[in-house]
Design a protein around this motif. Structure first.
Motif, short mmCIF file in Angstrom:
data_model
loop_
_atom_site.label_atom_id
_atom_site.label_comp_id
_atom_site.label_asym_id
_atom_site.label_seq_id
_atom_site.Cartn_x
_atom_site.Cartn_y
_atom_site.Cartn_z
N UNK A 140 86.91 -19.43 109.78
CA UNK A 140 85.66 -20.17 109.95
C UNK A 140 85.37 -20.41 111.43
N UNK A 141 86.42 -20.55 112.23
CA UNK A 141 86.25 -20.92 113.63
C UNK A 141 86.68 -19.81 114.60
N UNK A 142 87.32 -18.78 114.09
CA UNK A 142 87.79 -17.68 114.94
C UNK A 142 87.12 -16.39 114.46
N UNK B 49 78.40 -28.29 103.31
CA UNK B 49 79.31 -27.21 102.92
C UNK B 49 79.23 -26.15 104.01
N UNK B 50 80.10 -26.26 104.98
CA UNK B 50 80.00 -25.41 106.15
C UNK B 50 80.47 -23.99 105.92
N UNK B 51 81.43 -23.80 105.02
CA UNK B 51 81.98 -22.46 104.81
C UNK B 51 82.49 -22.33 103.39
N UNK C 165 91.08 -18.47 93.73
CA UNK C 165 91.57 -19.41 94.74
C UNK C 165 90.45 -19.55 95.76
N UNK C 166 89.68 -20.63 95.66
CA UNK C 166 88.40 -20.73 96.37
C UNK C 166 88.33 -22.04 97.15
N UNK C 167 87.73 -21.94 98.34
CA UNK C 167 87.57 -23.11 99.20
C UNK C 167 86.11 -23.27 99.60
N UNK C 168 85.71 -24.53 99.77
CA UNK C 168 84.44 -24.87 100.41
C UNK C 168 84.75 -25.96 101.42
N UNK C 169 84.52 -25.66 102.69
CA UNK C 169 84.91 -26.60 103.75
C UNK C 169 83.78 -27.55 104.08
N UNK C 170 84.08 -28.84 104.05
CA UNK C 170 83.09 -29.88 104.34
C UNK C 170 83.12 -30.23 105.83
N UNK C 171 81.93 -30.28 106.44
CA UNK C 171 81.81 -30.57 107.87
C UNK C 171 80.72 -31.61 108.10
N UNK C 172 80.84 -32.32 109.20
CA UNK C 172 79.80 -33.30 109.56
C UNK C 172 78.62 -32.63 110.24
N UNK C 173 78.90 -31.49 110.88
CA UNK C 173 77.88 -30.79 111.64
C UNK C 173 78.15 -29.30 111.57
N UNK C 174 77.22 -28.49 111.05
CA UNK C 174 77.46 -27.05 110.94
C UNK C 174 77.57 -26.34 112.28
N UNK D 180 79.04 -27.82 115.25
CA UNK D 180 80.36 -28.11 115.82
C UNK D 180 81.50 -27.79 114.83
N UNK D 181 81.15 -27.71 113.55
CA UNK D 181 82.11 -27.44 112.49
C UNK D 181 83.19 -28.52 112.43
#
Length: 455
Positions: free
Chosen positions: A192-194, A368-370, A377-386, A388-389
């Protein structure tokens, strides 16, 4: 109720001191747990669930309320699976004993299991244990004995078990759980960040640096052990081009590559039976557990013959319950269902439906940033700001508990507890997907407004 505040990291845990709507019976059960169970036993959800029965992908509480289970991977072929129950009952009535007698059950299952490893471990041999912790403990013992080295490299938030040895290379257990002096950590492949193209060189550089440090301090490298879905690190399924170069580097340094399949094995990732196969890696050792017996405790290690030969002859290893006749019956029935009902294909197909629905919701809700994962096997990443992630554990907890309120069970994971974890039984259906996604949409629409209003 007086409680000792836990110091370890808590993900989606019940707080007995917070207001709740528990019934008097459930309050009494919580009180009884506090008195008779150690404080490490923590309940899920702000409003704990009192589960009394399960069937397929459904669970029922003490009041008969039905829940959708989108979390439990131990019962990989479904709760209350009659084939597994029948196999366990028949074998228990006939014989339950250890592996020091001849028995057809262990041989039949071993041959069938090894048949699923022909692509990546064509000549492997098996050793059976009861739990994934035992399997990882044994695999690292073998690696240390075979290489004559001590060092173990793991990812930064890895979880590999709760024995004394495995806890020593499981950083996810928290800062107060000591790591071995022979353990080195590398960052997770945070897709998500790299940038995808940067992950392989980053991983190689990090592993090379830790190998050099271990060698400089006289430990040497025994093993690099990895769960290839990076479950505790936040669930990173892609890219799949970096683990093979890492394995090559590990071998150059005289170490072994251990594939921890306790969470990502047995068709969980959809495209392959085993998670490491997605990465085109041929492990020296592979560990398995959790879903292997669909609830019956059975686990094991697959090893290349040359890796386990000296250990097998020199070390007096025996496991009273590992590989017992009942465990083999449970494991055989579970594997037969996975293969016979083509649950690997179901995992891939149904998992794709879930990810598509999550991506639709992520397009509407920037929290839901990502969305990522493989198979079921599934993920949804929660962020305060899309932009800055920045991780948002508060939103993740609100969603998990909002889903529980709507009778759908999921959880959260990752070093910041901000990654929604969806990991249902492999028999999850399209109808189940509809229930999951509709409740998630309702939770996002209703509960996030209330959460934002309190900030």
């Amino acid at each position: 109720m007086t409680t000792v505040k836990p110091r370890g990291k808590m993900v989606n845990a019940f707080n007995p001191d917070a207001p709740s709507e528990l019934s008097e019976r459930e309050r009494q059960m919580v009180e009884d747990r506090h008195h008779v169970l150690a404080p490490s036993y923590r309940l899920f959800y702000q409003e704990p669930v009192h589960i009394v029965r399960g069937l397929g992908t459904r669970l029922w509480d003490g009041d008969g309320t039905e829940f959708l289970d989108a979390y439990n991977n131990v019962v990989s072929v479904g709760h209350g699976r009659p084939e597994v129950i029948g196999a366990v009952e028949r074998q228990m009535r006939q014989l339950c004993t250890h592996t020091r007698y001849l028995h057809e059950g262990i041989l039949g299952y071993a041959n069938d299991l090894l048949g699923t490893l022909r692509e990546t471990m064509p000549e492997a041999q098996l050793m059976f244990t009861c739990t994934g912790s035992e399997a990882n403990d044994l695999a690292v013992r073998i690696a240390k004995y075979h290489t004559g080295h001590e060092g173990v490299i793991v990812t930064s938030e890895a979880y590999h078990g709760n024995s004394d040895l495995t806890a020593g290379f499981s950083p996810s257990l928290g800062d107060r759980s000591p790591l071995g002096t022979w353990v080195r950590q590398i960052p997770a492949p945070d897709s998500y960040r790299i940038r995808a193209d940067d992950i392989a060189p980053m991983m190689l550089q990090q592993v090379r640096s830790q190998i050099e440090d271990l060698q400089r301090r006289g430990n040497g490298l025994a093993a690099f052990i990895v769960d290839s879905i990076f479950a505790s690190d936040g669930i990173f399924a892609d890219p799949t081009d970096f683990l093979k170069p890492v394995a090559d580097l590990v071998h150059e340094a005289g170490g072994l590559f251990i594939a921890d399949e306790v969470q990502c094995g047995f068709a969980r990732t959809g495209s392959h039976m085993w998670g490491h196969a997605r990465h085109h890696v041929q492990p020296d050792l592979m560990t398995m557990g959790k879903p292997m017996g669909n609830g019956y405790p059975v686990a094991g290690v697959a090893a290349r013959p040359e890796v386990v030969a000296e250990f097998g002859y020199d070390q007096r290893y025996f496991n009273t319950f590992g590989g017992n006749t009942v465990a083999m019956a449970a494991a055989q029935a579970t594997l037969d269902v996975i293969l016979g009902e083509e649950l690997q294909a179901n995992s891939q197909r149904v998992g794709a439906l879930i990810q598509a629905g999550l991506n639709d919701l992520a397009a509407e809700y920037e929290q839901l940033g990502d969305v990522r994962g493989s198979g079921l096997y599934i993920a949804a990443e929660c962020v305060t700001d899309p932009e800055t992630k920045a991780p948002d554990a508060q939103t993740a907890a609100a969603i998990v508990n909002g889903m529980r309120k709507r009778r759908v069970l999921i959880s959260a994971t990752g070093p910041n507890a901000n990654v929604l974890k969806i990991r249902p039984p492999l028999v999850f259906s399209e109808q189940d997907v509809d229930w999951l996604l509709s409740c998630l949409e309702q939770t996002l629409r209703e509960d996030l407004l209330a959460l934002v209003a309190t900030r």
